[in-house]
Enzyme design. Structure first.
Site, PDB file in Angstrom:
ATOM      1  N   ASP A  33       0.836  -1.199   0.000  1.00 35.98           N
ATOM      2  CA  ASP A  33       0.000   0.000   0.000  1.00 35.98           C
ATOM      3  C   ASP A  33       0.873   1.252   0.000  1.00 35.98           C
ATOM      4  O   ASP A  33       0.556   2.255  -0.615  1.00 35.98           O
ATOM      5  CB  ASP A  33      -0.890   0.029   1.251  1.00 35.98           C
ATOM      6  N   ASP A  37       0.773   4.274  -2.567  1.00 35.87           N
ATOM      7  CA  ASP A  37       0.541   5.657  -2.142  1.00 35.87           C
ATOM      8  C   ASP A  37       1.617   6.590  -2.686  1.00 35.87           C
ATOM      9  O   ASP A  37       1.365   7.745  -2.997  1.00 35.87           O
ATOM     10  CB  ASP A  37       0.513   5.749  -0.609  1.00 35.87           C
ATOM     11  N   SER A  82     -35.975  -7.145 -13.374  1.00 39.44           N
ATOM     12  CA  SER A  82     -35.748  -7.756 -12.062  1.00 39.44           C
ATOM     13  C   SER A  82     -35.695  -9.269 -12.237  1.00 39.44           C
ATOM     14  O   SER A  82     -35.588  -9.762 -13.361  1.00 39.44           O
ATOM     15  CB  SER A  82     -36.775  -7.314 -11.042  1.00 39.44           C
ATOM     16  N   GLU A 113     -23.997 -17.712  -9.349  1.00 42.21           N
ATOM     17  CA  GLU A 113     -23.286 -16.560  -8.760  1.00 42.21           C
ATOM     18  C   GLU A 113     -23.861 -16.237  -7.389  1.00 42.21           C
ATOM     19  O   GLU A 113     -24.986 -16.613  -7.072  1.00 42.21           O
ATOM     20  CB  GLU A 113     -23.489 -15.323  -9.655  1.00 42.21           C
ATOM     21  N   LYS A 115     -25.636 -13.722  -4.880  1.00 38.18           N
ATOM     22  CA  LYS A 115     -26.542 -12.581  -5.030  1.00 38.18           C
ATOM     23  C   LYS A 115     -26.127 -11.531  -3.998  1.00 38.18           C
ATOM     24  O   LYS A 115     -26.451 -11.640  -2.816  1.00 38.18           O
ATOM     25  CB  LYS A 115     -27.995 -13.018  -4.822  1.00 38.18           C
ATOM     26  N   ASP A 117     -25.938  -8.349  -1.818  1.00 40.22           N
ATOM     27  CA  ASP A 117     -27.021  -7.534  -1.276  1.00 40.22           C
ATOM     28  C   ASP A 117     -26.591  -6.071  -1.225  1.00 40.22           C
ATOM     29  O   ASP A 117     -26.108  -5.569  -0.218  1.00 40.22           O
ATOM     30  CB  ASP A 117     -27.369  -8.041   0.128  1.00 40.22           C
ATOM     31  N   ARG A 136     -30.740   1.711 -10.742  1.00 42.18           N
ATOM     32  CA  ARG A 136     -31.744   0.980 -11.507  1.00 42.18           C
ATOM     33  C   ARG A 136     -33.040   1.784 -11.613  1.00 42.18           C
ATOM     34  O   ARG A 136     -33.699   1.767 -12.628  1.00 42.18           O
ATOM     35  CB  ARG A 136     -31.996  -0.370 -10.830  1.00 42.18           C
ATOM     36  N   GLU A 174     -23.370  -4.653  -8.913  1.00 36.84           N
ATOM     37  CA  GLU A 174     -23.894  -4.296  -7.600  1.00 36.84           C
ATOM     38  C   GLU A 174     -22.873  -3.450  -6.849  1.00 36.84           C
ATOM     39  O   GLU A 174     -21.715  -3.841  -6.734  1.00 36.84           O
ATOM     40  CB  GLU A 174     -24.179  -5.601  -6.844  1.00 36.84           C
ATOM     41  N   TYR A 226     -21.949  -8.095 -12.855  1.00 41.53           N
ATOM     42  CA  TYR A 226     -22.556  -9.397 -13.107  1.00 41.53           C
ATOM     43  C   TYR A 226     -23.271  -9.498 -14.442  1.00 41.53           C
ATOM     44  O   TYR A 226     -23.851 -10.533 -14.752  1.00 41.53           O
ATOM     45  CB  TYR A 226     -23.498  -9.802 -11.978  1.00 41.53           C
ATOM     46  N   LYS A 290     -28.031 -18.581 -13.775  1.00 39.10           N
ATOM     47  CA  LYS A 290     -28.255 -18.021 -15.110  1.00 39.10           C
ATOM     48  C   LYS A 290     -27.908 -19.037 -16.182  1.00 39.10           C
ATOM     49  O   LYS A 290     -26.877 -19.722 -16.069  1.00 39.10           O
ATOM     50  CB  LYS A 290     -27.347 -16.797 -15.313  1.00 39.10           C
ATOM     51  N   LYS A 314     -33.189 -17.763  -2.936  1.00 35.58           N
ATOM     52  CA  LYS A 314     -32.996 -16.944  -1.741  1.00 35.58           C
ATOM     53  C   LYS A 314     -32.720 -17.822  -0.529  1.00 35.58           C
ATOM     54  O   LYS A 314     -33.315 -18.891  -0.379  1.00 35.58           O
ATOM     55  CB  LYS A 314     -34.262 -16.126  -1.469  1.00 35.58           C
ATOM     56  N   CYS A 408     -55.573   9.298  19.289  1.00 36.52           N
ATOM     57  CA  CYS A 408     -54.161   9.499  18.976  1.00 36.52           C
ATOM     58  C   CYS A 408     -53.363   9.575  20.280  1.00 36.52           C
ATOM     59  O   CYS A 408     -53.713  10.338  21.172  1.00 36.52           O
ATOM     60  CB  CYS A 408     -54.003  10.793  18.183  1.00 36.52           C
ATOM     61  N   CYS A 411     -52.075  13.484  20.608  1.00 33.23           N
ATOM     62  CA  CYS A 411     -52.900  14.669  20.852  1.00 33.23           C
ATOM     63  C   CYS A 411     -54.264  14.314  21.443  1.00 33.23           C
ATOM     64  O   CYS A 411     -55.036  15.198  21.785  1.00 33.23           O
ATOM     65  CB  CYS A 411     -53.083  15.464  19.566  1.00 33.23           C
ATOM     66  N   CYS A 426     -54.813   9.467  12.964  1.00 36.11           N
ATOM     67  CA  CYS A 426     -55.237  10.559  13.820  1.00 36.11           C
ATOM     68  C   CYS A 426     -55.868  11.594  12.899  1.00 36.11           C
ATOM     69  O   CYS A 426     -55.253  12.027  11.935  1.00 36.11           O
ATOM     70  CB  CYS A 426     -54.009  11.142  14.529  1.00 36.11           C
ATOM     71  N   CYS A 431     -52.379  17.970  14.868  1.00 37.78           N
ATOM     72  CA  CYS A 431     -51.742  17.120  15.876  1.00 37.78           C
ATOM     73  C   CYS A 431     -50.249  17.413  15.941  1.00 37.78           C
ATOM     74  O   CYS A 431     -49.557  17.368  14.924  1.00 37.78           O
ATOM     75  CB  CYS A 431     -51.974  15.651  15.502  1.00 37.78           C
TER      76      CYS A 431
HETATM   77  S1  IVH Z   1     -28.362 -10.505 -12.580  1.00 38.00           S
HETATM   78  C1  IVH Z   1     -32.185  -9.608 -15.074  1.00 38.00           C
HETATM   79  N1  IVH Z   1     -26.611 -11.221 -10.810  1.00 38.00           N
HETATM   80  O1  IVH Z   1     -30.436  -8.734  -7.530  1.00 38.00           O
HETATM   81  C2  IVH Z   1     -31.543  -9.666 -13.769  1.00 38.00           C
HETATM   82  N2  IVH Z   1     -28.291  -9.673 -10.137  1.00 38.00           N
HETATM   83  O2  IVH Z   1     -33.299  -9.259  -7.309  1.00 38.00           O
HETATM   84  C3  IVH Z   1     -30.165  -9.165 -13.859  1.00 38.00           C
HETATM   85  N3  IVH Z   1     -28.070  -8.910  -7.813  1.00 38.00           N
HETATM   86  O3  IVH Z   1     -31.512  -5.960  -9.359  1.00 38.00           O
HETATM   87  C4  IVH Z   1     -29.507  -9.218 -12.573  1.00 38.00           C
HETATM   88  N4  IVH Z   1     -26.259 -10.066  -7.337  1.00 38.00           N
HETATM   89  O4  IVH Z   1     -29.319  -5.764  -8.069  1.00 38.00           O
HETATM   90  C5  IVH Z   1     -27.693 -10.479 -11.046  1.00 38.00           C
HETATM   91  N5  IVH Z   1     -24.938 -11.932  -9.387  1.00 38.00           N
HETATM   92  C6  IVH Z   1     -26.023 -11.187  -9.615  1.00 38.00           C
HETATM   93  C7  IVH Z   1     -26.593 -10.354  -8.616  1.00 38.00           C
HETATM   94  C8  IVH Z   1     -27.734  -9.609  -8.922  1.00 38.00           C
HETATM   95  C9  IVH Z   1     -27.157  -9.190  -6.894  1.00 38.00           C
HETATM   96  C10 IVH Z   1     -29.239  -8.017  -7.612  1.00 38.00           C
HETATM   97  C11 IVH Z   1     -29.462  -7.007  -8.684  1.00 38.00           C
HETATM   98  C12 IVH Z   1     -30.882  -7.184  -9.131  1.00 38.00           C
HETATM   99  C13 IVH Z   1     -31.475  -7.911  -7.983  1.00 38.00           C
HETATM  100  C14 IVH Z   1     -32.664  -8.720  -8.420  1.00 38.00           C
END
Ligand code: IVH
Length: 664
Positions: A33, A37, A82, A113, A115, A117, A136, A174, A226, A290, A314, A408, A411, A426, A431
């Site tokens: 690092d 720097d 989505s 992959e 997901k 968050d 988005r 993401e 992704y 996918k 999920k 309420c 008030c 209320c 209020c």
């Molecule tokens: S693919 C058509 N890959 O999950 C869908 N999404 O619930 C294209 N997300 O809006 C998204 N990790 O923000 C994809 N490896 C991943 C992801 C991912 C997180 C999120 C993404 C999307 C949401 C859908």
């Protein structure tokens, strides 16, 4: 010297980009690092001596100097769809069967992959340089957060040119906050007396929506790609290849990506990660599966909402057991009463939970939550933890059902159930509880952004009877404020200065700050742009409001009613008399269809004619009523008559509603 400096600057930038790639993409830094720097400091010094050599894509230029006034919206070239969710292996198998059936073969692979968050973002590179980053939003239109995303070090400002860089490359991925950065951020917020963020996702979203990129820069966000959006040339024949290509270009891709031959392999991988996920330095809320090959994805296509070639799996939400110590009823800014459970503090998904919403009284009755109950709480990716179950066998003897308030708590006025909903409100417009919430919202970051006018001060002001509406805020004098508890002269004048500064906020902020039901920041922007002044908005007829593109009838009615209320009108007049001068909006960037002429004819399904014409104008084009050789497009709906005939005769391009929506 000049020429040497130029050469050295270029060399340093190249080196730094290479080391960024090694660090963020390959996770294999080759220098310390400190050495990094040093390179950075040398570049900075050279640029300082030679300001004419500074370029927008230099690694030193991540942070812009000036805070933004608000976010401009961006239309995504390719919509951001989505994803459908599954919650168990059987649902995954059902997904796989659909895929097999639609492809008419079993010869396909999956990519599995994590997901992540965080927050979905689309990065647009033109000739290898990052030009826009957008959230988005609703999938079609998002917020332009370029200035903030530029501060994320994992996002390259310039793609690395080992090989050919596509002329246009949209990368989707993401933005997330690593767990370590999240913990540190909340520690600092706690020290500063600011409320903690509930979870890293929330913190990431909040950090991207800041108007001052310098604050975003301090938040240590990161990024994984992704997918891709618009491309001038394909990056590969399949998803896996195209992710490898992104990495070559210096774009970070999550390392835990796996190919799977069939659904059993997919399920094994998913089950493995439901435990291993706790070892990661970021939160994931599931897995994404996918279909790998792009030609097969094309066959599968998409429903309106989500592609058929991809699905999420999920994880079961994390849960914890604790005890309800008491139940409070809170009054919101529009009078809604919300029951909230105060809990014995408990750890859940990395944060300490002390309160949980019970949503509304119907939900409270359904669960039959009582004081003293042992309950299960859950955070299913949501920001606010919720009570999902009561352990009836552990209920203490004599625990009484919670009584639904008929008045309420703030008030004492009557509390009545909405005729068309589940909420209890209320009914007293004056209020003090509601007023406090309205004022907090008015002064909040997303609205008038009045620094130093925090929750505690607002409560004091209302309780002291100094503020009864928005206008009263602007009548406050430093001398009055200084007399309040915990206020000194300096802090009092800070407040009046901040109020003064807020008088020239953009019009849309003021419109949003009024807290008109159904009107958030985005619709406030549309209204401000359409009307240009508060007066014009306030006197707009209902029919006109209803016809504005992207303003629905519910919003229109709500705005109309708000301005018909004499109390609201007089508060606004008073505010104007105090010197409120909202800034007129600049026209939105709409060069997309500039110079084009449209004619709308026939009956459309999704738009009234006026709405369609409004959308045409918003995209910078002209809406005309008669077809001529100068017409570029005729948008034809059902039963289009002579105009359509004329268009055909003149060879003018005729488009349908779907094509039109794609264009705008
Ligand atoms: S693919 C058509 N890959 O999950 C869908 N999404 O619930 C294209 N997300 O809006 C998204 N990790 O923000 C994809 N490896 C991943 C992801 C991912 C997180 C999120 C993404 C999307 C949401 C859908």
């Amino acid at each position: 010297m000049e020429q040497n400096a130029e050469k050295r600057i270029e060399q340093l930038r190249r080196k730094i980009r290479k080391h960024d790639k090694r660090y963020y993409v390959q996770s294999q830094p080759v220098i310390s690092d400190r050495q990094y720097d040093k390179l950075f400091a040398e570049l900075k010094a050279l640029e300082k001596d030679n300001p004419e050599l500074v370029t927008f894509d230099s690694p030193t230029q991540r942070v812009s100097g000036q805070p933004l006034e608000g976010f401009v919206t961006v239309r995504h070239a390719v919509p951001m769809l989505s994803m459908d969710n599954t919650y168990n292996p059987d649902e995954l198998r059902a997904f796989d069967e659909r895929v097999g059936r639609q492809l008419g073969s079993s010869d396909y692979d999956y990519v599995v992959e994590l997901k992540i968050d965080g927050l979905a973002i689309s990065l647009r590179y033109e000739q290898g340089v990052l030009v826009t980053a957008a959230t988005r939003g609703n999938g079609e239109v998002g917020d332009d957060v370029t200035a903030n995303v530029r501060t994320i070090k994992a996002v390259p400002l310039k793609l690395l040119d080992g090989g050919k860089v596509p002329a246009v490359l949209e990368v989707r991925g993401e933005v997330y906050m690593p767990a370590s950065a999240f913990a540190e951020l909340n520690r600092l917020r706690d020290e500063a007396g600011d409320p903690a963020f509930a979870n890293p996702r929330n913190a990431a979203a909040g950090s991207l929506k800041l108007l001052d990129a310098r604050t975003t820069a301090a938040r240590n966000l990161s990024f994984f790609a992704y997918a891709t959006g618009e491309l001038s040339e394909p990056l590969g024949e399949n998803h896996y290849q195209s992710l490898q290509r992104l990495k070559e270009l210096a774009i970070p891709v999550n390392p835990n990506i796996q190919k799977a031959k069939d659904i059993n392999e997919v399920i094994d991988i998913c089950l493995g990660w439901s435990e291993k996920r706790l070892e990661l330095d970021y939160q994931i809320d599931g897995m994404v599966i996918k279909v790998d090959r792009f030609d097969q994805r094309d066959i599968l296509g998409a429903t309106g909402r989500a592609p058929r070639w991809c699905i999420s799996s999920k994880f079961a939400a994390e849960q914890a057991e604790t005890v309800v110590e008491s139940i409070d009823v809170q009054v919101g800014k529009s009078g809604i009463l919300t029951p909230v459970a105060n809990l014995k503090p408990v750890q859940l998904a990395g944060t300490t939970v002390k309160r949980a919403t019970l949503h509304n009284f119907e939900e409270l009755e359904r669960l039959d939550v009582r004081c003293g109950d042992a309950v299960i709480i859950e955070k299913a990716g949501e920001i606010i933890p919720q009570v999902v179950d009561v352990k009836m066998d552990l209920r203490p003897h004599g625990a009484a059902p919670f009584e639904i308030p008929t008045e309420c708590p703030n008030c004492g006025s009557e509390a009545a159930k909405d005729t068309d909903g589940v909420y209890i409100r209320c009914v007293n417009r004056d209020c003090p509880g509601q007023l406090k919430e309205r004022l907090k919202y008015f002064a909040g970051r997303g609205q008038m952004d009045i620094e130093n006018l925090g929750s505690a001060l607002i409560e004091q002001l209302v309780e002291a009877g100094l503020v009864k509406n928005f206008a009263d805020l602007y009548k406050l004098e430093a001398g009055q404020l200084a007399k309040l508890e915990r206020m000194a002269e300096k802090s009092a004048s800070n407040v009046t200065e901040a109020l003064e500064a807020s008088k020239t906020r953009p019009l849309w902020r003021l419109v949003a700050a009024l807290g008109i039901r159904h009107i958030g920041g985005q619709s406030a922007q549309i209204l401000a742009e359409y009307f240009g002044s508060l007066d014009a908005l306030a006197s707009a007829e209902l029919e006109v409001l209803k016809d504005i593109y992207q303003i629905g009838p519910t919003m229109a009615e709500s705005v109309y009613e708000y301005f018909r209320d004499p109390k609201n009108r007089s508060a606004l007049d008073e505010m104007m008399a105090c010197g409120m001068k909202p800034q007129r909006p600049e026209k939105r960037r709409t060069d997309k269809l500039a110079g084009k002429t449209f004619v709308v004819t026939g009956t459309l399904e999704k738009f009234s004619r006026r709405r369609a014409e409004e959308a045409i104008r918003q995209a910078g084009a002209k809406a005309s009523s008669s077809v001529s050789k100068k017409t570029d497009f005729v948008l034809a709906g059902e039963n289009a008559g002579s105009k359509l005939d004329k268009a055909k005769k003149l060879g003018v391009k005729v488009i349908n509603e779907t094509e039109f929506m794609e264009m705008i």
